[in-house]
Design an enzyme around this catalytic site. Structure first.
Site, PDB file in Angstrom:
ATOM      1  N   HIS A   1      18.645 -15.708  12.632  1.00  0.00           N
ATOM      2  CA  HIS A   1      18.023 -16.549  13.654  1.00  0.00           C
ATOM      3  C   HIS A   1      16.534 -16.604  13.355  1.00  0.00           C
ATOM      4  O   HIS A   1      15.842 -15.592  13.335  1.00  0.00           O
ATOM      5  CB  HIS A   1      18.250 -15.994  15.057  1.00  0.00           C
ATOM      6  CG  HIS A   1      17.694 -16.889  16.124  1.00  0.00           C
ATOM      7  ND1 HIS A   1      18.437 -17.906  16.696  1.00  0.00           N
ATOM      8  CD2 HIS A   1      16.467 -16.945  16.713  1.00  0.00           C
ATOM      9  CE1 HIS A   1      17.693 -18.542  17.596  1.00  0.00           C
ATOM     10  NE2 HIS A   1      16.491 -17.972  17.617  1.00  0.00           N
ATOM     11  N   CYS A   2      16.048 -17.810  13.100  1.00  0.00           N
ATOM     12  CA  CYS A   2      14.652 -17.995  12.711  1.00  0.00           C
ATOM     13  C   CYS A   2      13.850 -18.485  13.913  1.00  0.00           C
ATOM     14  O   CYS A   2      14.074 -19.588  14.417  1.00  0.00           O
ATOM     15  CB  CYS A   2      14.558 -18.998  11.565  1.00  0.00           C
ATOM     16  SG  CYS A   2      12.864 -19.273  10.989  1.00  0.00           S
ATOM     17  N   GLN A   3      12.912 -17.666  14.356  1.00  0.00           N
ATOM     18  CA  GLN A   3      12.100 -18.049  15.505  1.00  0.00           C
ATOM     19  C   GLN A   3      11.167 -19.212  15.181  1.00  0.00           C
ATOM     20  O   GLN A   3      10.750 -19.953  16.071  1.00  0.00           O
ATOM     21  CB  GLN A   3      11.277 -16.855  15.982  1.00  0.00           C
ATOM     22  CG  GLN A   3      10.286 -16.322  14.960  1.00  0.00           C
ATOM     23  CD  GLN A   3       9.415 -15.214  15.505  1.00  0.00           C
ATOM     24  OE1 GLN A   3       9.396 -14.974  16.700  1.00  0.00           O
ATOM     25  NE2 GLN A   3       8.700 -14.531  14.616  1.00  0.00           N
TER      26      GLN A   3
ATOM     27  N   ASN B   1      15.961 -21.761  16.023  1.00  0.00           N
ATOM     28  CA  ASN B   1      17.359 -22.086  15.762  1.00  0.00           C
ATOM     29  C   ASN B   1      17.902 -21.091  14.757  1.00  0.00           C
ATOM     30  O   ASN B   1      17.138 -20.417  14.053  1.00  0.00           O
ATOM     31  CB  ASN B   1      17.469 -23.506  15.196  1.00  0.00           C
ATOM     32  CG  ASN B   1      18.879 -24.067  15.262  1.00  0.00           C
ATOM     33  OD1 ASN B   1      19.773 -23.473  15.865  1.00  0.00           O
ATOM     34  ND2 ASN B   1      19.083 -25.215  14.636  1.00  0.00           N
TER      35      ASN B   1
END
Length: 247
Positions: free
Chosen positions: A125-127, A131
Site C-alpha cells: 500500500h503506497c501512501q 492506493n
C-alpha cells in the site's frame, strides 16, 4: 469515489514536489544555463516537459486504477492431476480464507488493512498514491517510477551543467549559493531515491518476484500505463519452477 483519493496530504506533497522540480529545471537551470528562448533551451524544456507530464499521467493512472479485487466467482483450483496425494493435500491446506473478508485468497493475494479489502497480487500500500499497488496498476506504478527517475536524472544533469558554467567569482554572493543548494538538494535526493526504487523493481521483475513478470507481450505498449489488456483475472501466476504462463 476514486477522485477522493486525491484528498490526501502525501498526494498533495507529490504535486508540490513535481511542481518544484519542474520550476527549478525550466526557470532556474535551463534559463540560467542556455536560456529558455534559445533553440537548446527550447529543446531541453520540451524533453523534460514530456518526461514530467508522462510521469504525471502515470501517477493519475496509479491513483485512479483499482489494484484488483478477488473475482466473486473465484474458487480455489485443487484438482491438478499432476500433483501427488501429498502435494494435493498440501495445496488444499494452503487455500486459506481471508478471516476479514471471508473469501478465498488466490496466489499472492493479501488483505490490505488500509483499503480494508483483499487486493490481487498486492505489492504494497503506497501512501504516495493513496492506493494499493496491485495486479491492475503495477504496470502504471513501474512506468511512473521509470519516467520519474529519467526526469529526475535529466533535471540533475541540467542543474549540474548550469552550476558548472557559472562564474562564481562574479556570482559569489552567499545568498545565491544558498539558493542553488536549496534547489539542487531535492533534485539530487529524488534522483537517488527513485533510481534505487527503479533498480529494485527491475530486479524483482527479472527474478519473477512480482506477479507481473513482464509489461505485456507487445513491446510497443510497454510504456503505456493504461495498456493492461494482456492481463487476465489475476488469480494465478507462473512461479519460478513452473512453465505455465500468467493467467
Amino acid at each position: 469515489m476514486k477522485w477522493q483519493r486525491f484528498l490526501s496530504i502525501p498526494i498533495f506533497a507529490v504535486f508540490l514536489l513535481m511542481g518544484f522540480v519542474y520550476y527549478v529545471t525550466l526557470f532556474v537551470s535551463i534559463e540560467d544555463w542556455v536560456g529558455l528562448r534559445s533553440s537548446d533551451g527550447s529543446f531541453h524544456a520540451s524533453v523534460f516537459s514530456f518526461l514530467a507530464f508522462y510521469s504525471l499521467f502515470s501517477f493519475f493512472v496509479c491513483v485512479l486504477t483499482d489494484p484488483g479485487r478477488v473475482p466473486s466467482s473465484y474458487v480455489p483450483d485443487v484438482e491438478d492431476r499432476e500433483l501427488s496425494d501429498q502435494e494435493f493435500r498440501r495445496n488444499v491446506k494452503h487455500q486459506r480464507k481471508c478471516e476479514i473478508c471471508s473469501t478465498y485468497k488466490p496466489q499472492r493475494c493479501h488483505h490490505c488493512r488500509t483499503c480494508r479489502r483483499c487486493v490481487l497480487r498486492m505489492d504494497h500500500h503506497c501512501q504516495w498514491i493513496n492506493n494499493c499497488v496491485g495486479y491492475w496498476n503495477y504496470k502504471a506504478f513501474f512506468i511512473l517510477v521509470f519516467f520519474a527517475t529519467v526526469a529526475s536524472i535529466y533535471s540533475m544533469v541540467i542543474f549540474i551543467a548550469c552550476v558548472l558554467q557559472k562564474d562564481w567569482k562574479v556570482w559569489g554572493q552567499s545568498h545565491l549559493k544558498l539558493f542553488y543548494v536549496v534547489c539542487g538538494t531535492p533534485v539530487l535526493g529524488l534522483s537517488m531515491i527513485l533510481g534505487s526504487l527503479l533498480c529494485w523493481h527491475i530486479y524483482l521483475m527479472a527474478n519473477n518476484m512480482t506477479t507481473i513478470e513482464v509489461l505485456g507481450p507487445n513491446m510497443l505498449k510497454w510504456f503505456l500505463p493504461a495498456a493492461v489488456g494482456h492481463l487476465k483475472d489475476g488469480s494465478s501466476f507462473r512461479i519460478a519452477h513452473d512453465t505455465r504462463q500468467i493467467t
